[in-house]
Design an enzyme around this catalytic site. Structure first.
Site, PDB file in Angstrom:
ATOM      1  CG  ASP A   1      -1.934   1.069   1.280  1.00 27.74           C
ATOM      2  OD1 ASP A   1      -2.790   1.071   0.381  1.00 27.74           O
ATOM      3  OD2 ASP A   1      -1.915   1.923   2.191  1.00 27.74           O
TER       4      ASP A   1
ATOM      5  CD  GLU B   1      -2.034   2.509  -3.660  1.00 26.17           C
ATOM      6  OE1 GLU B   1      -2.990   3.272  -3.934  1.00 26.17           O
ATOM      7  OE2 GLU B   1      -1.495   2.503  -2.543  1.00 26.17           O
TER       8      GLU B   1
HETATM    9  C1  NOJ Z   1      -4.382   3.149  -0.870  1.00 23.28           C
HETATM   10  C2  NOJ Z   1      -5.604   2.315  -0.796  1.00 23.28           C
HETATM   11  O1  NOJ Z   1      -5.896   1.799  -2.066  1.00 23.28           O
HETATM   12  C3  NOJ Z   1      -6.717   3.188  -0.268  1.00 23.28           C
HETATM   13  O2  NOJ Z   1      -7.942   2.528  -0.316  1.00 23.28           O
HETATM   14  C4  NOJ Z   1      -6.374   3.633   1.130  1.00 23.28           C
HETATM   15  O3  NOJ Z   1      -7.339   4.573   1.564  1.00 23.28           O
HETATM   16  C5  NOJ Z   1      -5.012   4.292   1.197  1.00 23.28           C
HETATM   17  N1  NOJ Z   1      -4.004   3.581   0.448  1.00 23.28           N
HETATM   18  C6  NOJ Z   1      -4.530   4.416   2.621  1.00 23.28           C
HETATM   19  O4  NOJ Z   1      -4.137   3.170   3.116  1.00 23.28           O
END
Ligand code: NOJ
Length: 542
Positions: free
Chosen positions: A200, A244
């Site tokens: 993440d 991500e």
């Molecule tokens: C990216 C995630 O895809 C999202 O859903 C989340 O709110 C943020 N990171 C914080 O963890």
């Protein structure tokens, strides 16, 4: 080579909480997911990516974790989790999970102790400032909803840093103790049978944050990615990291790392945004550029492509004019837009035209990269714009026309089920689409099977071909003596085009959708006619 499993396999993203409720308390659970593994197998799913399932106050739908080693009680026990992994592995399905260690919940015991006393060993696990930093209201990830990135904490008597919501204080990744803890978390879940992590918020995880840093131009600690890579692979040889990181292609290199020592795979956000632009306008020049710009990655790395995920479609890397064209077609109402950059809708209601949806999946399954789909997209689920922010695309899975869509028999499901309009569960559900050979569900499993027969898509370095048309994109894949040409028409009108390949004149291309043949003409050009929003995948006949 076969061990690089992420080159071609289909990934399916599941939020256990809203997938299938097995004990009728209204909340989806691990036993529910276990019961549906055969369903996923029939679609062709090879890997499941689980959204955060640990205990959480749910201020950010589970992305605010209060115990990294636990399982949210509502979703089941540790044994239910183990059983799910065991049965999935038995069926040849891997399970990945979100690794959310950029921040914790503010309810996490670490933060609770940190805020209580300056002398707590946990104080330095977070990022503090005595005075309010100059750039306290810059660099918010959720603009329009989030007011600041530094919040004063009365108990601590200082400001703490949070890239995301206030309830998600950032961990101080510079602190070796925090890094050690992160490795412990990785090891713990790999030992439980997890196949890899969707990491993440990577750019924020590796940023060097402190009281004086500039949140708009942070310094990044890329060696942390190498360490993560090495650490997870030392522990489990074929474990992967799926990053991500919505970064500009000019910045992508250090994320993949030197000689593939970084993220094995990354979501291709850049192509995603330009793909939506092409779907909205029929113009493909910028999609071709995006594909070229993201082409050079290490041979052991791979992109992960997607159409929709659990967040808004982030269009932040398009120009204002481009973005407004996508808004105009796919999210004209301001309630459909979010964070000044994106659209909070599911794919089917947004694209509408079944031909366009079919084109989108034909592209997804044949772009360079591994395809990732989100639960419910395979049946064309709708969105619920009455729900807050991104919850609009997180409604319970629609299994059947039975009450609560067959998700749960509880009187109060955890989130409302879509029960009105054309996307109501009474019309859009798995059972109905299983029975209909022309359903989206069946088309998607067909694409998934076809993709497995075309390994060159995952292995070759796809080449964008000249098509003589602004509306048509064509890609050629050559690998181990096999060649494949894929062609997509982004216009609603039929197109006749000349695709220039490097395949020898006189050879035959077989259309894998309908088995018709095309012959390569002079100088490698092939004349192809595509229906409005039509596409084709051609295999060179040996
Ligand atoms: C990216 C995630 O895809 C999202 O859903 C989340 O709110 C943020 N990171 C914080 O963890």
């Amino acid at each position: 080579m076969e061990e690089l499993w992420y080159k071609n396999g289909l990934v399916y993203s599941v939020d256990v909480e809203v997938f299938k409720d097995s004990n009728n308390d209204g909340v989806g659970d691990f036993d529910g997911l276990t019961q549906q593994l055969d369903y996923l197998k029939t679609i062709g799913v090879e890997t499941i990516w689980l959204a955060p399932f640990q205990p959480s106050p749910n201020e950010d739908d589970g992305y605010d974790i209060s115990d990294f080693y636990g399982i949210d009680k509502r979703l089941g026990t540790s044994q239910d989790f183990d059983e799910c992994i065991r049965q999935a592995n038995q069926k040849g399905i891997r399970i990945m999970m979100d690794l959310v260690t950029n921040h914790t919940s503010d309810q996490h015991p670490w933060f609770q102790q940190a805020r209580r006393s300056k002398d707590s060993p946990y104080r330095s696990w977070y990022v503090w400032a005595k005075e309010r930093p100059k750039k306290w209201d810059s660099g918010m990830v959720f603009p329009g909803v989030q007011k600041d990135i530094w919040t004063y904490d009365k108990q601590a008597g200082e400001y703490y840093y949070h890239r995301f919501y206030e309830a998600q204080p950032d961990l101080n990744m510079q602190n070796p103790a925090v890094q050690r803890e992160m490795r412990k978390i990785i090891r713990y879940w790999l030992d439980k049978g997890i196949a890899g992590f969707r990491v993440d918020a990577v750019p924020f995880l590796i940023e060097v944050a402190n009281a004086d840093f500039d949140p708009d131009k942070p310094e990044h600690q890329f060696d942390m990615i190498t360490q993560l890579h090495q650490y997870s692979q030392w522990h489990k040889r074929d474990a992967i990291l799926l990053g991500e990181a919505n970064v500009d292609p000019k910045e992508q290199e250090p994320y993949f790392g030197n000689e593939g020592q970084g993220m094995q795979t990354m979501f291709n956000f850049f192509v995603n945004q330009h793909l939506f632009y092409a779907l909205a306008t029929g113009e493909t020049a910028s999609l071709k550029e995006a594909l070229n710009a993201t082409k050079n990655i290490p041979p052991t790395a791979q992109w992960a492509n997607f159409l929709r995920n659990h967040d808004e479609i982030d269009l932040g890397r398009l120009s204002d004019t481009e973005r407004s064209k996508v808004y105009a077609r796919f999210g004209p109402d301001t309630t459909m837009q979010l964070y000044d950059r994106g659209i909070r809708r599911r794919l089917a209601p947004m694209l509408g035209d079944p031909r366009l949806i079919n084109l989108a999946y034909s592209v997804l399954f044949s772009l360079p990269g591994m395809p990732v789909i989100r639960y419910g997209e395979e049946i064309g689920m709708g969105d619920d714009l009455s729900l807050k922010e991104r919850l609009s695309v997180r409604t319970p899975m629609q299994w059947s026309a039975e009450p609560n869509a067959g998700f749960s028999t509880s009187a109060k499901p955890v989130r409302p089920i879509i029960s009105q309009g054309p996307y109501s569960y009474k019309t859009v559900n798995v059972a109905a689409q299983r029975a209909d050979s022309s359903s989206l569900l069946n088309r998607i499993s067909h694409f998934a099977r076809l993709r497995k027969q075309c390994p060159e898509i995952g292995w070759a370095n796809g080449k964008i071909l000249d098509t003589n048309s602004d509306h048509v994109v064509a890609i050629q894949y050559d690998w181990q003596g096999r060649s494949l040409v894929t062609v997509y028409n982004f216009s609603s009108e039929p197109q006749q085009c000349q695709v220039k390949s490097s395949i020898k004149t006189g050879l035959t291309l077989v259309n894998l959708f309908d088995q018709t043949n095309n012959t390569i003409g002079g100088s490698g050009a092939v004349s192809i006619k595509l229906a409005g929003y039509g596409s084709a995948w051609y295999r060179l006949k040996n």
